[in-house]
Design an enzyme around this catalytic site. Structure first.
Site, PDB file in Angstrom:
ATOM      1  N   SER A 148       0.808  -1.116  -0.010  1.00 19.87           N
ATOM      2  CA  SER A 148       0.037  -0.127   0.012  1.00 19.87           C
ATOM      3  C   SER A 148       1.219   1.306  -0.058  1.00 19.87           C
ATOM      4  O   SER A 148       1.790   1.311   0.728  1.00 19.87           O
ATOM      5  CB  SER A 148      -1.205   0.186   1.138  1.00 19.87           C
ATOM      6  OG  SER A 148      -0.971   1.596   1.431  1.00 19.87           O
ATOM      7  N   TYR A 160      -1.053  -0.674   9.942  1.00 18.11           N
ATOM      8  CA  TYR A 160      -0.866  -1.363   8.646  1.00 18.11           C
ATOM      9  C   TYR A 160       0.549  -0.648   7.864  1.00 18.11           C
ATOM     10  O   TYR A 160       0.694  -1.257   7.606  1.00 18.11           O
ATOM     11  CB  TYR A 160      -2.643  -0.207   8.647  1.00 18.11           C
ATOM     12  CG  TYR A 160      -2.870  -0.718   6.673  1.00 18.11           C
ATOM     13  CD1 TYR A 160      -3.451  -1.859   6.549  1.00 18.11           C
ATOM     14  CD2 TYR A 160      -2.700   0.363   5.821  1.00 18.11           C
ATOM     15  CE1 TYR A 160      -3.849  -2.177   5.313  1.00 18.11           C
ATOM     16  CE2 TYR A 160      -2.788   0.492   4.299  1.00 18.11           C
ATOM     17  CZ  TYR A 160      -3.737  -1.161   3.988  1.00 18.11           C
ATOM     18  OH  TYR A 160      -3.901  -1.561   3.234  1.00 18.11           O
TER      19      TYR A 160
HETATM   20  P1  NAP Z   1     -11.434  -6.255   1.314  1.00 20.21           P
HETATM   21  O1  NAP Z   1     -11.711  -5.566   0.408  1.00 20.21           O
HETATM   22  O2  NAP Z   1     -11.378  -5.708   2.958  1.00 20.21           O
HETATM   23  O3  NAP Z   1     -10.822  -7.528   0.928  1.00 20.21           O
HETATM   24  C1  NAP Z   1     -10.011  -8.664   1.828  1.00 20.21           C
HETATM   25  C2  NAP Z   1     -10.358  -9.653   1.658  1.00 20.21           C
HETATM   26  O4  NAP Z   1      -9.479 -10.127   2.604  1.00 20.21           O
HETATM   27  C3  NAP Z   1     -12.197 -10.059   2.324  1.00 20.21           C
HETATM   28  O5  NAP Z   1     -12.650 -10.860   1.749  1.00 20.21           O
HETATM   29  C4  NAP Z   1     -11.428  -9.949   3.734  1.00 20.21           C
HETATM   30  O6  NAP Z   1     -12.260 -10.642   4.535  1.00 20.21           O
HETATM   31  C5  NAP Z   1      -9.739 -11.227   3.612  1.00 20.21           C
HETATM   32  N1  NAP Z   1      -9.389 -11.806   4.429  1.00 20.21           N
HETATM   33  C6  NAP Z   1      -8.979 -10.868   6.215  1.00 20.21           C
HETATM   34  N2  NAP Z   1      -8.865 -11.551   6.732  1.00 20.21           N
HETATM   35  C7  NAP Z   1      -8.168 -12.518   6.562  1.00 20.21           C
HETATM   36  C8  NAP Z   1      -7.501 -13.417   6.780  1.00 20.21           C
HETATM   37  N3  NAP Z   1      -7.007 -13.598   8.044  1.00 20.21           N
HETATM   38  N4  NAP Z   1      -7.392 -14.977   6.115  1.00 20.21           N
HETATM   39  C9  NAP Z   1      -7.922 -15.305   4.424  1.00 20.21           C
HETATM   40  N5  NAP Z   1      -8.628 -14.215   4.097  1.00 20.21           N
HETATM   41  C10 NAP Z   1      -8.586 -13.122   4.850  1.00 20.21           C
HETATM   42  O7  NAP Z   1      -9.988  -5.257   0.739  1.00 20.21           O
HETATM   43  P2  NAP Z   1      -9.880  -4.578  -1.069  1.00 20.21           P
HETATM   44  O8  NAP Z   1      -9.300  -3.754  -0.519  1.00 20.21           O
HETATM   45  O9  NAP Z   1      -9.416  -5.741  -1.517  1.00 20.21           O
HETATM   46  O10 NAP Z   1      -7.945  -4.764   0.138  1.00 20.21           O
HETATM   47  C11 NAP Z   1      -7.002  -6.150  -0.468  1.00 20.21           C
HETATM   48  C12 NAP Z   1      -5.334  -5.281  -0.320  1.00 20.21           C
HETATM   49  O11 NAP Z   1      -5.458  -4.452  -0.865  1.00 20.21           O
HETATM   50  C13 NAP Z   1      -5.191  -5.247   1.444  1.00 20.21           C
HETATM   51  O12 NAP Z   1      -3.789  -6.269   1.189  1.00 20.21           O
HETATM   52  C14 NAP Z   1      -5.367  -4.267   1.187  1.00 20.21           C
HETATM   53  O13 NAP Z   1      -4.338  -4.129   2.815  1.00 20.21           O
HETATM   54  C15 NAP Z   1      -4.554  -4.083   0.154  1.00 20.21           C
HETATM   55  N6  NAP Z   1      -4.808  -2.746  -0.717  1.00 20.21           N
HETATM   56  C16 NAP Z   1      -6.164  -1.949  -0.561  1.00 20.21           C
HETATM   57  C17 NAP Z   1      -6.380  -0.517  -0.750  1.00 20.21           C
HETATM   58  C18 NAP Z   1      -7.848  -0.140  -1.140  1.00 20.21           C
HETATM   59  O14 NAP Z   1      -7.932   1.124  -0.905  1.00 20.21           O
HETATM   60  N7  NAP Z   1      -8.639  -0.875  -1.192  1.00 20.21           N
HETATM   61  C19 NAP Z   1      -5.610   0.694  -1.292  1.00 20.21           C
HETATM   62  C20 NAP Z   1      -3.943  -0.222  -0.951  1.00 20.21           C
HETATM   63  C21 NAP Z   1      -4.177  -1.368  -0.668  1.00 20.21           C
HETATM   64  P3  NAP Z   1     -13.880 -10.127   5.626  1.00 20.21           P
HETATM   65  O15 NAP Z   1     -14.332  -9.283   4.692  1.00 20.21           O
HETATM   66  O16 NAP Z   1     -14.704 -11.363   6.128  1.00 20.21           O
HETATM   67  O17 NAP Z   1     -12.511  -9.854   6.822  1.00 20.21           O
END
Ligand code: NAP
Length: 250
Positions: A148, A160
């Site tokens: 990120s 984070y």
């Molecule tokens: P998201 O919509 O919350 O999806 C993440 C998924 O990972 C969810 O299905 C979540 O399940 C699952 N998860 C959480 N804890 C877990 C565990 N212990 N074991 C297995 N799966 C688990 O997030 P996203 O926005 O798609 O983000 C994906 C990645 O990109 C993450 O690493 C995030 O930090 C990174 N990121 C996101 C953004 C952004 O703006 N969206 C920006 C920079 C980086 P639950 O929903 O049940 O918790």
């Protein structure tokens, strides 16, 4: 590696960006399996996407090994791992009570939970994946770690930021140590992307964020997939980070 030749594992694949990566690999003609922490979400996503999905908590060693073994049985020894699962538990490191002035500290659980999922999780998944690749003597394997832009240090995201910075450091170490085994490793550092993670933010806060981004909008999961695909396909890419953030600097 052409994405058609991929046998990919995606963590956190039931929702958000991970789900998009699963669909993108499937649509490009590659094989893919995913895991997620919520069994109900896994069942729904697996049925809807027509792709094998497994319940797994990436922060737990035995759970990760079971996922790796089950996914390998379903799609063959994986040659791509996308370390995507992640959580936020935002809060200030320290603030003061408005009346008493007493310090209010970030509690250990909030710190530990984010480190467990966002840093220990990728470590456990990378370990299972790399061991499997070495045993199978794969001609090429690729790991993509989703970091990120907060890795530079974002106020309110101490836990984070630490985990995502650690993941970039690990990307470099893995790239250096595993190159001799034909394993490449890259990271993607997204800015604010439209997923359930950001949809949880208040609309006013999101509008403020978008206003501060040079491109004046949040990114789309497919714009992150393009970076993931580049890392998979470019045979000369390892140990580096691709930033996809609309020009936002934290
Ligand atoms: P998201 O919509 O919350 O999806 C993440 C998924 O990972 C969810 O299905 C979540 O399940 C699952 N998860 C959480 N804890 C877990 C565990 N212990 N074991 C297995 N799966 C688990 O997030 P996203 O926005 O798609 O983000 C994906 C990645 O990109 C993450 O690493 C995030 O930090 C990174 N990121 C996101 C953004 C952004 O703006 N969206 C920006 C920079 C980086 P639950 O929903 O049940 O918790």
């Amino acid at each position: 590696m052409n994405v058609k030749a991929v046998r990919a594992l995606v963590t956190g694949g039931a929702r958000g960006m991970g789900r998009h990566f699963v669909e993108a690999v499937r649509d490009a003609g590659g094989l893919v399996a995913f895991c997620d922490v919520d069994p109900t979400a896994v069942t729904e996503a697996s049925a809807t996407l027509g792709v094998p999905g497994f319940a797994c908590d990436v922060s737990r060693e035995a759970s990760v090994q079971s996922f790796y073994d089950a996914a390998s049985a379903a799609i063959g020894v994986p040659n791509v791992l996308v370390n995507n699962a992640g959580i936020t538990r935002d809060g200030l490191f320290m603030k003061t009570h408005p009346e008493t002035g007493e310090p209010i500290m970030m509690d250990l659980a909030r710190w530990q939970q984010v480190l467990d999922v966002n840093l220990t999780g990728p470590f456990l998944c990378a370990r299972a994946f790399a061991a499997g690749s070495l045993r199978a003597k794969q001609p090429e394997s690729v790991m993509v770690n989703i970091s990120s832009i907060s890795r530079s240090g974002n106020a309110g995201q101490l836990n984070y930021s630490a985990a995502k910075a650690g993941l970039v450091a690990d990307t470099v170490v893995w790239a250096k140590e595993l190159a001799r085994y034909n394993v490449r490793v890259g990271a993607v550092a997204p800015g604010f992307i439209r997923t359930p993670m950001t949809e949880g933010m208040k609309p006013e806060a999101l509008a403020k964020v978008a206003a501060g981004i040079p491109l004046k909008r949040l990114g789309e999961p497919d714009e992150i997939w393009l970076a993931v695909r580049f890392i998979i396909e470019c045979g000369y890419f390892t140990g580096r980070v691709v930033e996809v953030d609309g020009g936002l600097v934290i």
